[in-house]
Design an enzyme around this catalytic site. Sequence first.
Site, PDB file in Angstrom:
ATOM      1  N   HIS A  19       0.858  -1.188   0.000  1.00 45.31           N
ATOM      2  CA  HIS A  19       0.000   0.000   0.000  1.00 45.31           C
ATOM      3  C   HIS A  19       0.890   1.231   0.000  1.00 45.31           C
ATOM      4  O   HIS A  19       1.153   1.838   1.031  1.00 45.31           O
ATOM      5  CB  HIS A  19      -0.915  -0.013   1.232  1.00 45.31           C
ATOM      6  CG  HIS A  19      -2.020   0.993   1.170  1.00 45.31           C
ATOM      7  ND1 HIS A  19      -3.277   0.747   1.668  1.00 45.31           N
ATOM      8  CD2 HIS A  19      -2.069   2.266   0.679  1.00 45.31           C
ATOM      9  CE1 HIS A  19      -4.040   1.808   1.497  1.00 45.31           C
ATOM     10  NE2 HIS A  19      -3.309   2.752   0.899  1.00 45.31           N
ATOM     11  N   HIS A  21       1.372   4.618  -2.662  1.00 44.21           N
ATOM     12  CA  HIS A  21       1.026   5.366  -3.868  1.00 44.21           C
ATOM     13  C   HIS A  21       2.294   6.037  -4.373  1.00 44.21           C
ATOM     14  O   HIS A  21       2.889   6.850  -3.655  1.00 44.21           O
ATOM     15  CB  HIS A  21      -0.043   6.410  -3.553  1.00 44.21           C
ATOM     16  CG  HIS A  21      -1.318   5.827  -3.028  1.00 44.21           C
ATOM     17  ND1 HIS A  21      -2.381   5.516  -3.838  1.00 44.21           N
ATOM     18  CD2 HIS A  21      -1.691   5.476  -1.758  1.00 44.21           C
ATOM     19  CE1 HIS A  21      -3.368   5.011  -3.117  1.00 44.21           C
ATOM     20  NE2 HIS A  21      -2.972   4.975  -1.838  1.00 44.21           N
ATOM     21  N   HIS A 210      -9.697   0.533  -1.601  1.00 40.28           N
ATOM     22  CA  HIS A 210      -9.588   1.262  -0.338  1.00 40.28           C
ATOM     23  C   HIS A 210     -10.950   1.210   0.355  1.00 40.28           C
ATOM     24  O   HIS A 210     -11.968   1.612  -0.231  1.00 40.28           O
ATOM     25  CB  HIS A 210      -9.216   2.713  -0.584  1.00 40.28           C
ATOM     26  CG  HIS A 210      -7.770   2.924  -0.924  1.00 40.28           C
ATOM     27  ND1 HIS A 210      -7.088   2.145  -1.820  1.00 40.28           N
ATOM     28  CD2 HIS A 210      -6.871   3.850  -0.464  1.00 40.28           C
ATOM     29  CE1 HIS A 210      -5.833   2.575  -1.911  1.00 40.28           C
ATOM     30  NE2 HIS A 210      -5.675   3.600  -1.097  1.00 40.28           N
ATOM     31  N   GLU A 213     -11.357   2.940   6.031  1.00 39.49           N
ATOM     32  CA  GLU A 213     -10.457   3.915   6.655  1.00 39.49           C
ATOM     33  C   GLU A 213     -11.306   5.046   7.235  1.00 39.49           C
ATOM     34  O   GLU A 213     -11.452   5.179   8.437  1.00 39.49           O
ATOM     35  CB  GLU A 213      -9.456   4.466   5.641  1.00 39.49           C
ATOM     36  CG  GLU A 213      -8.516   5.507   6.253  1.00 39.49           C
ATOM     37  CD  GLU A 213      -7.693   6.244   5.225  1.00 39.49           C
ATOM     38  OE1 GLU A 213      -6.620   6.752   5.598  1.00 39.49           O
ATOM     39  OE2 GLU A 213      -8.121   6.337   4.061  1.00 39.49           O
ATOM     40  N   ASP A 291       1.723   4.035   2.655  1.00 44.48           N
ATOM     41  CA  ASP A 291       0.645   4.796   2.034  1.00 44.48           C
ATOM     42  C   ASP A 291       1.183   5.940   1.161  1.00 44.48           C
ATOM     43  O   ASP A 291       1.463   5.742  -0.009  1.00 44.48           O
ATOM     44  CB  ASP A 291      -0.312   5.315   3.106  1.00 44.48           C
ATOM     45  CG  ASP A 291      -1.675   5.696   2.547  1.00 44.48           C
ATOM     46  OD1 ASP A 291      -1.883   5.575   1.329  1.00 44.48           O
ATOM     47  OD2 ASP A 291      -2.543   6.120   3.331  1.00 44.48           O
ATOM     48  N   ASP A 292       1.317   7.129   1.725  1.00 46.34           N
ATOM     49  CA  ASP A 292       1.840   8.307   1.015  1.00 46.34           C
ATOM     50  C   ASP A 292       2.957   8.910   1.865  1.00 46.34           C
ATOM     51  O   ASP A 292       2.773   9.947   2.515  1.00 46.34           O
ATOM     52  CB  ASP A 292       0.729   9.328   0.788  1.00 46.34           C
ATOM     53  CG  ASP A 292      -0.407   8.777  -0.044  1.00 46.34           C
ATOM     54  OD1 ASP A 292      -0.255   8.721  -1.275  1.00 46.34           O
ATOM     55  OD2 ASP A 292      -1.434   8.382   0.541  1.00 46.34           O
TER      56      ASP A 292
END
Length: 357
Positions: A19, A21, A210, A213, A291-292
Site C-alpha cells: 500500500h 502510492h 480502499h 479507513e 501509504d503516502d
Amino acid sequence: MCNTTFHSFLRALPKCEHHIHLEGSLEPELLFELAAKNNIVLPVSEDPAFESVNSLKSRYEQFKNLDDFLGYYYIGMSALVDLSDFESLAFTYFSKAASQGVRHAEVFFDPQAHTSRGIELATLVQGFKRAQARAEAELGITTELIMCLLRHLPVPEAIETLKQATDAGYFADSTLVGMGLDSSELPFPPPIWTDLYAEAKKAGIRRTIHAGEEGPAEYMTQALDILDAQRIDHGLRIFEDDALVSRIAKSKTLLTMCPLSNVRLRCIDSIKDFPLRKLLDAGIRFSINSDDPAYFGGYILENYCALQEVFNLSVAEWGGIAKGAVMGSWCADQRKFELLAEIETVVQEWAIHLEEQ
C-alpha cells in the site's frame, strides 16, 4: 525510533509493501525540482505553503482530513510531465524502500490524475517500467504495478481507463498486476462501482479497494460481497463488525494497513489506537505499509518502528507479520518461496542475537 538493537532487526527484516502510492512518495525536494524543470507554477500566491520545501513539509504535518491531504496530493502530481519524471519518482521510492528492507513492493499509481492533464497512459507506464527494471537490477527488489481508479470521478471514466489499459495489453502481459480504487472514500460507497469491478473480474484482473479507513466496516463487506474484491486497502474499522473479523480471518484476505497515515489523517488519535494486538489475536492476515510517505511522515521502517515503540512485539511476532505479507502478495509462488526463506533466516539469526543481549 525504537531502541537501537531492535531497530536494527526491524531494518534487516525482509519486507513486502502493498500500500504505497507512487505519487504519494513525491518528496517536496523532488516536487520543486520537477516543477522548475517543467515550468510548472506552484500556487504560492494562493497558498504560502508552496514558498519553500520546508514550509511545504510543515504544512504536511497539519492535514485536517483525507480531503485536505488530497488537495496537496493532486497539486504535487502536476509537476510530473514526461517519461523521465515518472521513472525518477518511482526509482526514488524503490531506492528508499530497498534501504529499509523492502524486498518486494506492489505499488499503486493514479492514471486518471495524469491522463486528465493530457499525458498518455503509456508515458507513465513506461516510465514506471524503466524504474522497475532498474530496481531489480540495481537494488534486488521485485515490484508490481497496480492501477488505481479515482472514486471521486464518474464511473464511466474509470471504465474507459480500465479499457485503455486492457486494450494496451498491460494486464495480459503482467505490466499491471491488478486494479484498485482510491481517493475520497466518502461519499462513494462500493456499490457505485459494481460495473467497473464486473468488467475487471470478467477480464481476469486482480481486484483491491480502499475501504474501512474513513468509511464504515460496512464498506468492507460491500467490497467483498458486491465487488468481489480480493484484497482490502486499509480496513482500519474492521473491528466494528465481529462477523467481518471472522470472515476476513478465515478467508486470509489481506488487509494493507498504514498506521502513520491513519494518525496523520486523524482516523485515529495516536499509534496506541491502531488495532495491532487485535489483528494478531484474531489471526487476520495484514501488512504494514507507508501509504503516502512524503506526506505522512514515514516510510515502511518508520511505521514498523512506531508500532514497536508502543506494542513491543517479539521477533517471532514480527516474523509472522512479514510472512503473512508475503503470502498475501500477488507475486509468483517461486518469489514467495524465496522471500519466506529470507525472512526465516533473518528471524532465526536475530532471535539468537537478541537472546544473547
